[in-house]
Design a protein around this motif. Structure first.
Motif, PDB file in Angstrom:
ATOM      1  N   MET A  60       0.820  -1.208   0.000  1.00  0.00           N
ATOM      2  CA  MET A  60       0.000   0.000   0.000  1.00  0.00           C
ATOM      3  C   MET A  60       0.853   1.256   0.000  1.00  0.00           C
ATOM      4  N   GLN A  61       2.051   1.205   0.574  1.00  0.00           N
ATOM      5  CA  GLN A  61       2.958   2.348   0.480  1.00  0.00           C
ATOM      6  C   GLN A  61       3.305   2.621  -0.984  1.00  0.00           C
ATOM      7  N   TRP A  72      -7.769   1.677  -5.337  1.00  0.00           N
ATOM      8  CA  TRP A  72      -6.502   1.333  -4.698  1.00  0.00           C
ATOM      9  C   TRP A  72      -6.467  -0.115  -4.198  1.00  0.00           C
ATOM     10  N   PRO A  73      -7.548  -0.668  -3.634  1.00  0.00           N
ATOM     11  CA  PRO A  73      -7.473  -2.088  -3.229  1.00  0.00           C
ATOM     12  C   PRO A  73      -7.128  -3.006  -4.398  1.00  0.00           C
ATOM     13  N   LYS A 115      -9.054   6.623  -5.475  1.00  0.00           N
ATOM     14  CA  LYS A 115      -8.728   5.805  -4.305  1.00  0.00           C
ATOM     15  C   LYS A 115      -9.641   4.589  -4.159  1.00  0.00           C
ATOM     16  N   ARG A 158      -3.508  -2.512  -5.198  1.00  0.00           N
ATOM     17  CA  ARG A 158      -2.665  -3.191  -4.205  1.00  0.00           C
ATOM     18  C   ARG A 158      -2.438  -4.649  -4.595  1.00  0.00           C
ATOM     19  N   VAL A 212       1.474   1.705  -3.597  1.00  0.00           N
ATOM     20  CA  VAL A 212       0.252   2.175  -4.264  1.00  0.00           C
ATOM     21  C   VAL A 212       0.089   3.678  -4.090  1.00  0.00           C
ATOM     22  N   ARG A 213       0.265   4.170  -2.855  1.00  0.00           N
ATOM     23  CA  ARG A 213       0.106   5.605  -2.595  1.00  0.00           C
ATOM     24  C   ARG A 213       1.104   6.427  -3.420  1.00  0.00           C
TER      25      ARG A 213
END
Length: 264
Positions: free
Chosen positions: A231-232, A246-247, A243, A250, A234-235
């Motif tokens: 997730m770091q 984002w899952p 957003k 990930r 991804v951000r």
């Protein structure tokens, strides 16, 4: 009867796409399914018998419409995800047609597991099976004379999420090579989204996109550390993406990190 006029998305209408392939779009839109799941009906021109690829979700109205499209002699499954397979049992009960897949879980009737490179002859068609893992380990594609059914390995728009449960970027890149080799001049008939021209060209574009993402992930690891969590990354890499997605991002990043760490 197929309506030749509508364009994707066309819920509840049997839409002819190529001389041998028509599609019924399931009404299950979502973040992972785009406009919904495409159920493909294949037959030689003028034939009553047909092959169904991916019956779709457990939706009675959709399954009834698919079953009404002709005499189903075979059902094929591109991969395990429920939006493609949720209706398999009900569809088999309705049609009695054997169901074939790479995984034994989805076999019904006298259906046997699919094998890479085998040729299926039914409904007046000749279909070659390609094992194209990466999105999932059990993903397969089906090659016709003028088209390739790609399941979720290639989509009609956007890019494919690699499922970290059993997906692999190394496998996926090899699968794109296979689709490029088999797909010159053939229409992409995807599991989601509209059809696309020239599967080989699309496979090359997909590979270029994956390489670009890998370069971005490599750069992110230099900046935020080699041991960064998915997730770091991804951000950092997907900051311009909604957003809500984002899952899904990930999931792909997990497979990208595994690929980079295994090859380092």
């Amino acid at each position: 009867m197929a309506d030749s006029n509508p364009q994707h998305p066309a819920y509840g209408l049997l839409r002819q796409v190529t001389p041998t392939a028509s599609v019924l779009l399931a009404d299950n839109p979502g973040k992972m399914t785009l406009d919904g799941t495409n159920t493909w009906i294949l037959r030689a021109p003028g034939a009553e018998e047909c092959i169904v690829v991916d019956p779709g979700p457990k939706d009675r109205a959709h399954l009834d419409a698919v079953a009404a499209s002709g005499t189903v002699v075979l059902t094929l499954v591109t991969h395990r995800h429920a939006d493609h397979t949720g209706g398999v049992k009900r569809f088999h009960r309705k049609t009695s047609a054997p169901v074939r897949a790479l995984g034994e879980k989805f076999l019904h009737g006298d259906g046997v597991t699919l094998a890479h490179g085998e040729v299926i002859e039914a409904a007046g068609l000749r279909i070659e099976v390609l094992h194209t893992p990466g999105h999932t380990a059990d993903s397969v594609s089906f090659v016709l004379d003028d088209a390739i059914l790609t399941g979720d390995t290639i989509l009609g728009r956007g890019t494919t999420v690699l499922d970290p449960k059993d997906g692999s970027l190394a496998d996926y890149l090899e699968s794109l090579d296979r689709l490029e080799s088999a797909g010159a001049g053939k229409t992409v008939l995807p599991g989601h989204g509209p059809e696309l021209p020239d599967a080989a060209e699309v496979a090359r574009a997909y590979r270029a996109h994956r390489q670009q993402r890998l370069d971005q992930v490599r750069a992110a690891l230099v900046e935020i550390g080699e041991n960064a969590k998915p997730m770091q990354v991804v951000r950092h890499v997907y900051s311009d993406v909604d957003k809500k997605l984002w899952p899904a991002a990930r999931m792909s990043v997990k497979t990208q990190l595994a690929y980079l760490r295994e090859s380092s």
